[in-house]
Design an enzyme around this catalytic site. Structure first.
Site, PDB file in Angstrom:
ATOM      1  N   TYR A 151      88.285  38.488 -71.913  1.00  0.00           N
ATOM      2  CA  TYR A 151      88.334  39.755 -72.641  1.00  0.00           C
ATOM      3  C   TYR A 151      87.514  39.669 -73.931  1.00  0.00           C
ATOM      4  O   TYR A 151      86.713  40.560 -74.235  1.00  0.00           O
ATOM      5  CB  TYR A 151      89.796  40.102 -72.954  1.00  0.00           C
ATOM      6  CG  TYR A 151      90.036  41.475 -73.492  1.00  0.00           C
ATOM      7  CD1 TYR A 151      90.288  42.549 -72.643  1.00  0.00           C
ATOM      8  CD2 TYR A 151      90.035  41.732 -74.868  1.00  0.00           C
ATOM      9  CE1 TYR A 151      90.535  43.830 -73.143  1.00  0.00           C
ATOM     10  CE2 TYR A 151      90.269  42.995 -75.371  1.00  0.00           C
ATOM     11  CZ  TYR A 151      90.514  44.042 -74.501  1.00  0.00           C
ATOM     12  OH  TYR A 151      90.746  45.307 -74.997  1.00  0.00           O
ATOM     13  N   SER A 199      87.061  46.631 -79.166  1.00  0.00           N
ATOM     14  CA  SER A 199      88.395  46.189 -79.565  1.00  0.00           C
ATOM     15  C   SER A 199      88.220  45.384 -80.838  1.00  0.00           C
ATOM     16  O   SER A 199      87.111  44.955 -81.180  1.00  0.00           O
ATOM     17  CB  SER A 199      88.991  45.309 -78.461  1.00  0.00           C
ATOM     18  OG  SER A 199      90.097  44.562 -78.917  1.00  0.00           O
TER      19      SER A 199
END
Length: 254
Positions: A150, A137
């Site tokens: 995350y 990401s």
């Protein structure tokens, strides 16, 4: 049977495993790899969803709970392409972050990819070919508030991917990360509501003022756009591309 399902594309004869493949970005990657001729194993905790995607593309499905990391420790994978895509999200300030939720995110998004890579490398090394594609990401390279687990997991995945590249290079195995910004998936759609609550603004302002605030291109990325990058990384043309982070974020990190 469509030509791609007959195994006549550029990835004909290759077996690919895509985790989190029952929907969203994972399903898009599974479809794109199958369209290039690969035989795709669609892995997901949602067995019915994985089976449906597998039936659509002429592949097979694997119902698996990646939280059961102990079961993955003795796994052997006979695959040529591994796409570590499965992921979850929890948004919370650090002081309120549930430790169990933190561990769950790291298990699914860092420990499970390690164990799947570990299970796949012997086969890849034996044949002198392999493609490890880790769905990271922009949060593997940048941080955002309220996403401690995350961001930590994605940063760890970046390091794991680079070590895999260094160890695999002599064996014909490449390892890369794909680093999207916000992709139009159920996971991101769920984040919109979470971000609205966290920032105290309506959901219709979250995209413009929070998620896409730093973007040059003010739209969500389509799953098929990421899937195109994944299929290129799986191709012979990307044989010298390894240990890298491939950003597709609409200019967020420019």
């Amino acid at each position: 049977m469509p030509e791609s399902e007959a195994g006549t594309g550029p990835l004909a004869g290759r077996r690919a495993l895509v985790t989190g493949g029952a929907g969203g970005l994972g399903a898009a990657c599974a479809r794109a790899l199958a369209a290039q001729g690969a035989h795709v194993i669609v892995a997901d905790r949602d067995g019915a969803g994985a089976a449906a995607v597998a039936a659509e593309i002429g592949g097979e499905f694997w119902e698996v709970d990646l939280l059961d990391t102990a079961a993955l420790e003795s796994l052997t994978l006979q695959v040529d392409i591994l796409v570590n895509n499965a992921g979850i999200q929890t948004i919370s300030p650090i002081e309120d972050f549930d430790p169990a939720a933190f561990r769950r995110i790291l298990a699914i998004m860092l420990e499970a990819p390690f164990l799947l890579i570990r299970a796949a490398l012997p086969h890849m090394y034996a044949q002198g070919y392999g493609r490890i594609i880790n769905m990271s990401s922009i949060h593997g390279l940048r941080a955002s508030a309220f996403k401690s687990a995350y961001v930590a997991a994605k940063h760890g995945l970046e390091g794991l991917s680079k070590v895999t590249a260094l160890e695999g290079g002599a064996h014909g195995v490449t390892s890369n990360c794909v680093n999207p910004g916000y992709v139009r998936t159920p996971l991101v759609e769920g984040q919109i509501a979470g971000q609205a609550a966290t920032h105290g603004i309506p959901e219709d302002r979250v995209l413009a003022e929070v998620m896409l605030a730093k973007n040059a291109i003010k739209r969500l990325i389509e799953p098929e756009e990421i899937a195109g990058l994944v299929t290129w990384l799986a191709s012979d043309q990307a044989a010298m591309v390894t240990g890298a982070a491939h950003v597709m974020d609409g200019g967020w990190s420019a």
